[in-house]
Design an enzyme around this catalytic site. Structure first.
Site, PDB file in Angstrom:
ATOM      1  N   HIS A  37     -19.743 -16.573  -3.955  1.00  0.00           N
ATOM      2  CA  HIS A  37     -20.300 -17.212  -5.149  1.00  0.00           C
ATOM      3  C   HIS A  37     -21.355 -16.322  -5.801  1.00  0.00           C
ATOM      4  CE1 HIS A  37     -19.134 -20.902  -2.739  1.00  0.00           C
ATOM      5  NE2 HIS A  37     -18.508 -21.125  -3.876  1.00  0.00           N
ATOM      6  N   LYS A 151     -10.085 -15.063  -5.146  1.00  0.00           N
ATOM      7  CA  LYS A 151      -9.562 -15.605  -3.886  1.00  0.00           C
ATOM      8  C   LYS A 151      -8.723 -16.847  -4.156  1.00  0.00           C
ATOM      9  CE  LYS A 151     -11.773 -18.370  -1.139  1.00  0.00           C
ATOM     10  NZ  LYS A 151     -10.857 -19.482  -0.730  1.00  0.00           N
TER      11      LYS A 151
END
Length: 283
Positions: A37, A151
């Site tokens: 993140h 991802k």
């Protein structure tokens, strides 16, 4: 760093930034932040004048038997991490603010084709929940650019199609997958793994690499994928899928396909892991 939970206050603050012609970047998250993140925040920080992160565990994208109730809420630690990476504003809305009439009565956004199959087949309604909340956040923040990790490649492609189809004037930036030293893709759900499972989990990425190398060497995709599924099963995984798709749109590969992507989802114990790997197919 400013923390806001009120929609009106968010709009007022960002209106002032737009009035001053500042470039606004959005990083949507569900919290429980990790280095993956924060790589999104770093990329946004390099590109924008104002970086907005959102933390919202979106109930609409969880299935009936999934982990909405147990999903970790770590707001204080998340806020500290965001501030240390130069985030300017974190928006933490209440569920009843985003969905004032309840989940069932709320308008929902469905993205056809690219959301079907793969995780869409195993998690019915998931991508409708994702597309709906992302549309809400796009409307509230009105960013110039939004940042998503690769991802979750199918999610990334769903968002790209959403933006194209609905003519959102937003640049969608994909940030490469961040990995642990042993190759495991970083994920908030990695915390669900037991110590023994965590030791075995990197085999997911190693198997992707083995299938990638077999394809690059000219092995037929059905054979390479079958061997990959067998390898995962031997190492204790229960695969949902291991597939090769066109990278540009997740369509089925054809004889002339050059740029493809391997996508995998598999359970290790009670934890569902996903990963992907780009592959340039030999001519």
């Amino acid at each position: 760093m400013l923390t806001l939970s009120d929609i009106g206050e968010l709009r007022n603050h960002l209106h002032a930034a737009r009035r001053d012609a500042k470039r606004i970047a959005l990083v949507p998250t569900m919290g429980n932040l990790h280095a993956g993140h924060l790589a999104l925040v770093d990329a946004a920080r390099r590109d924008a004048d104002v970086v907005v992160a959102t933390i919202f565990v979106n109930p609409l994208q969880f299935g009936a038997n999934e982990d909405f109730a147990s999903y970790p809420r770590t707001l204080e630690a998340d806020a500290q991490a965001l501030a240390s990476h130069g985030c300017d504003l974190v928006f933490t809305p209440r569920t009843d603010a985003l969905y004032p009439h309840g989940l069932e009565a709320h308008t929902q956004v469905s993205v056809p084709d690219v959301s079907e199959g793969l995780c869409g087949a195993n998690r019915p309604g998931h991508f409708t929940g994702v597309a709906t909340v992302v549309s809400l956040l796009f409307n509230l923040v009105q960013p110039d650019a939004a940042y998503f990790g690769r991802k979750d490649y199918q999610q990334f492609m769903v968002i790209r199609k959403l933006v194209a189809d609905l003519h959102f004037p937003i640049e969608i930036v994909g940030v490469p997958t961040q990995r642990a030293e042993d190759g495991l893709a970083l994920s908030s759900r990695n915390g669900y793994l037991s110590a023994a499972e965590r030791q075995r989990a990197p085999a997911l990425y190693r198997t992707l690499c083995q299938v990638h190398d077999a394809l690059r060497a000219g092995e037929a995709p059905p054979t390479a994928l079958r061997d990959g599924l067998a390898a995962l099963a031997e190492q204790g995984f229960k695969p949902d899928y291991l597939e090769l798709r066109r990278a540009q749109d997740l369509g089925p590969i054809a004889p002339d396909t050059q740029e493809a992507i391997l996508l995998v989802a598999a359970h290790l114990g009670t934890t569902r892991l996903i990963d992907n790997l780009a592959v340039s197919l030999p001519r």
